[in-house]
Design an enzyme around this catalytic site. Structure first.
Site, PDB file in Angstrom:
ATOM      1  N   HIS A 173       0.848  -1.193   0.000  1.00  0.00           N
ATOM      2  CA  HIS A 173       0.000   0.000   0.000  1.00  0.00           C
ATOM      3  C   HIS A 173       0.878   1.236   0.000  1.00  0.00           C
ATOM      4  CE1 HIS A 173      -4.058   1.841   1.251  1.00  0.00           C
ATOM      5  NE2 HIS A 173      -3.224   2.863   1.086  1.00  0.00           N
ATOM      6  N   HIS A 210       1.211   5.016  -2.284  1.00  0.00           N
ATOM      7  CA  HIS A 210       0.723   5.923  -3.321  1.00  0.00           C
ATOM      8  C   HIS A 210       1.904   6.609  -3.996  1.00  0.00           C
ATOM      9  CE1 HIS A 210      -3.605   5.806  -2.196  1.00  0.00           C
ATOM     10  NE2 HIS A 210      -3.110   5.511  -1.004  1.00  0.00           N
ATOM     11  N   ASP A 267       2.162   9.409  -5.711  1.00  0.00           N
ATOM     12  CA  ASP A 267       2.301  10.847  -5.456  1.00  0.00           C
ATOM     13  C   ASP A 267       2.627  11.144  -3.999  1.00  0.00           C
ATOM     14  OD1 ASP A 267      -0.217   9.973  -4.750  1.00  0.00           O
ATOM     15  OD2 ASP A 267      -1.306  11.625  -5.676  1.00  0.00           O
ATOM     16  N   GLY A 307      -9.444   8.281  -1.815  1.00  0.00           N
ATOM     17  CA  GLY A 307     -10.035   9.604  -1.684  1.00  0.00           C
ATOM     18  C   GLY A 307     -10.708   9.813  -0.341  1.00  0.00           C
ATOM     19  N   HIS A 349     -10.005   1.376  -0.083  1.00  0.00           N
ATOM     20  CA  HIS A 349      -9.726   2.122   1.143  1.00  0.00           C
ATOM     21  C   HIS A 349     -11.010   2.159   1.971  1.00  0.00           C
ATOM     22  CE1 HIS A 349      -6.144   3.657  -0.905  1.00  0.00           C
ATOM     23  NE2 HIS A 349      -5.794   4.309   0.189  1.00  0.00           N
ATOM     24  N   GLU A 381     -10.959   3.769   7.537  1.00  0.00           N
ATOM     25  CA  GLU A 381      -9.893   4.707   7.916  1.00  0.00           C
ATOM     26  C   GLU A 381     -10.546   6.001   8.392  1.00  0.00           C
ATOM     27  OE1 GLU A 381      -5.991   6.932   5.956  1.00  0.00           O
ATOM     28  OE2 GLU A 381      -7.616   6.283   4.667  1.00  0.00           O
ATOM     29  N   ASP A 395       2.034   3.618   2.914  1.00  0.00           N
ATOM     30  CA  ASP A 395       0.983   4.536   2.458  1.00  0.00           C
ATOM     31  C   ASP A 395       1.580   5.692   1.660  1.00  0.00           C
ATOM     32  OD1 ASP A 395      -1.583   5.412   2.018  1.00  0.00           O
ATOM     33  OD2 ASP A 395      -1.899   6.162   4.042  1.00  0.00           O
TER      34      ASP A 395
END
Length: 336
Positions: free
Chosen positions: A16, A18, A20, A170, A197, A200, A277
Site C-alpha cells: 500500500h 501511493h 504521489d 479519496g 480504502h 480509515e 501509504d
C-alpha cells in the site's frame, strides 16, 4: 540516483503505497529540473511542503502535501521517471516486492489521457530492478463517474500487462463507500481484482460495504473493531488488511496509538500487513514502519515474519510470485 549508505539487512513487502505520496525532496528536484519548473522552496522548506511533522493537526493538513507532487506529475516523462525513482528507492531500502498505486485521472491537467498516464507509470516501473505490481485508483467524488469508469476499463485492458488490480481512494468520510455500488458491480463483471480504502476516515460499515462489493483486500481497515462481528468475518474469510501505522497516527485515524489495534488483530488471526501509504509525507520507509511496531508494541521477530508472509499471500499476483516471496521471507517453509 546514488545508492543509500544505510544498511537494510531484512527483506520487505509493501502492498500500500501511493506514487504521489512517495515524492521526496530529491525526487521533486529531479522532476522539476526535467520540466524547467521552479520549485516554490528549497532544502528544509521544500521538505516541509512535501511532508507533515509530528504536530500534524488532521487529515486535511496531511492531504495538502499532495498539491506539489501532483503539479510535478502531469507529463509522461515525469510519471515515467517518478515511478522509476520511487521503485529504485524502495529496492535500496530492502523491499523485494511492492504494489504501487496511483489515480490516472489526477494526471490529466495538461492534456494527458488516463491511458498516457498508465503507460508512463508502467514504463517507469519496468525500468526498475524491483518486482512491482501497479494498482489503479478510482477516486471518491460526486462528479467523476465517467473518469472512474475509464480507469476501470483501463485496468481490465491492462490486467496482467502491467496492472494488477483496482482500488477506490479519496475522501472516505465525505463520499461513502456505499455510493460506489454501481461502479463495483461493473468491476466485478470485468474480473479485475480490487482493494478498497475503507475503515480509515469512516467506520466499520464502510468495510462491510467493501466486502459486499467483493473486495479481496481492505486498505487500512483500522476501524473494524467498532463491529466485533465484522472482526470475526474478516478473520474467518482471511481478508488481508493493508495497515499503515504511521499514516494512521499522523492523520488521526486513531487518536490514541495506545489503542492501535494491529497487534490485537494479529492475535485474532487476521491477515494484517504493514505498509507505508505515503512515505514521503510521513518521512518514513518500510523498515521504519516495522521498527515502530517493534519498539512501540513489542512486535517480535516471529510476528514480523508472520506479517510479511501475510503480505506474500495477499499480493495481487500469481501463485509463482507468491511462492517466490514466501521463499525469500521464510526459506524452507512450505507453501500454505
Amino acid at each position: 540516483m546514488g545508492r543509500t549508505d544505510r544498511i537494510f539487512p531484512d527483506k520487505y513487502i509493501d502492498l500500500h503505497l501511493h506514487l504521489d505520496g512517495a515524492v521526496t525532496s530529491d525526487i521533486a528536484k529531479r522532476l522539476a529540473d526535467m520540466q524547467g519548473i521552479v520549485l516554490p522552496a528549497e532544502s528544509d522548506a521544500l521538505e516541509k511542503l512535501l511532508s507533515v511533522g509530528e504536530d500534524c493537526k488532521d487529515l486535511n493538513e496531511f492531504l495538502e502535501c499532495f498539491e506539489l507532487p501532483l503539479k510535478l506529475l502531469q507529463t509522461v516523462e515525469a510519471l515515467d521517471e517518478c515511478a522509476f525513482l520511487v521503485a529504485e528507492k524502495m529496492r535500496e531500502q530492502g523491499v523485494i516486492y511492492a504494489e504501487i498505486r496511483f489515480a490516472p485521472q489526477l494526471h490529466c491537467e495538461k492534456g494527458l489521457t488516463q491511458r498516457d498516464a498508465v503507460d508512463a507509470v508502467i514504463r517507469g516501473l519496468s525500468r526498475s530492478g524491483l518486482k512491482t505490481g501497479l494498482i489503479l485508483c478510482c477516486m471518491r467524488g460526486s462528479d467523476n463517474e465517467e473518469k472512474n469508469l475509464e480507469t476501470a476499463e483501463l485496468a481490465k485492458e491492462y490486467l496482467d500487462k502491467g496492472v494488477n488490480a483496482l482500488d477506490l481512494a479519496g475522501a472516505e468520510g465525505l463520499f461513502s463507500t456505499e455510493n460506489f455500488a454501481e461502479l463495483f458491480a461493473k468491476i466485478r463483471e470485468s474480473g479485475v481484482p480490487f482493494t478498497i480504502h475503507a475503515g480509515e476516515a469512516d467506520g466499520a460499515e464502510s468495510v462491510r460495504k467493501a466486502l459486499e462489493f467483493g473486495a479481496s483486500r481492505i486498505g487500512h481497515g483500522v476501524r473494524i473493531n467498532e463491529d466485533p462481528e465484522l472482526v470475526s468475518i474478516i478473520a474467518e474469510r482471511g481478508i488481508p488488511l493493508e495497515m499503515c501505522p504511521n499514516s494512521n497516527r499522523l492523520t488521526h485515524a486513531v487518536e490514541d496509538m495506545n489503542d492501535y489495534p494491529f497487534m490485537d488483530y494479529l492475535s485474532r488471526g487476521i491477515k494484517v500487513t504493514i505498509n507505508t501509504d505515503d512515505p514521503a509525507i510521513e518521512r518514513t520507509d518500510i523498515a521504519a514502519e516495522f521498527r515502530y511496531m517493534e519498539s512501540r508494541f513489542g512486535m517480535t521477530a516471529e510476528q514480523k515474519r508472520e506479517v510479511l508472509l501475510n503480505a506474500a499471500d495477499a499480493v495481487f499476483a500469481n501463485d509463482e510470485v507468491k511462492q517466490w516471496l514466501r521463499d525469500q521471507i521464510a526459506p524452507g517453509v512450505n507453501e500454505k
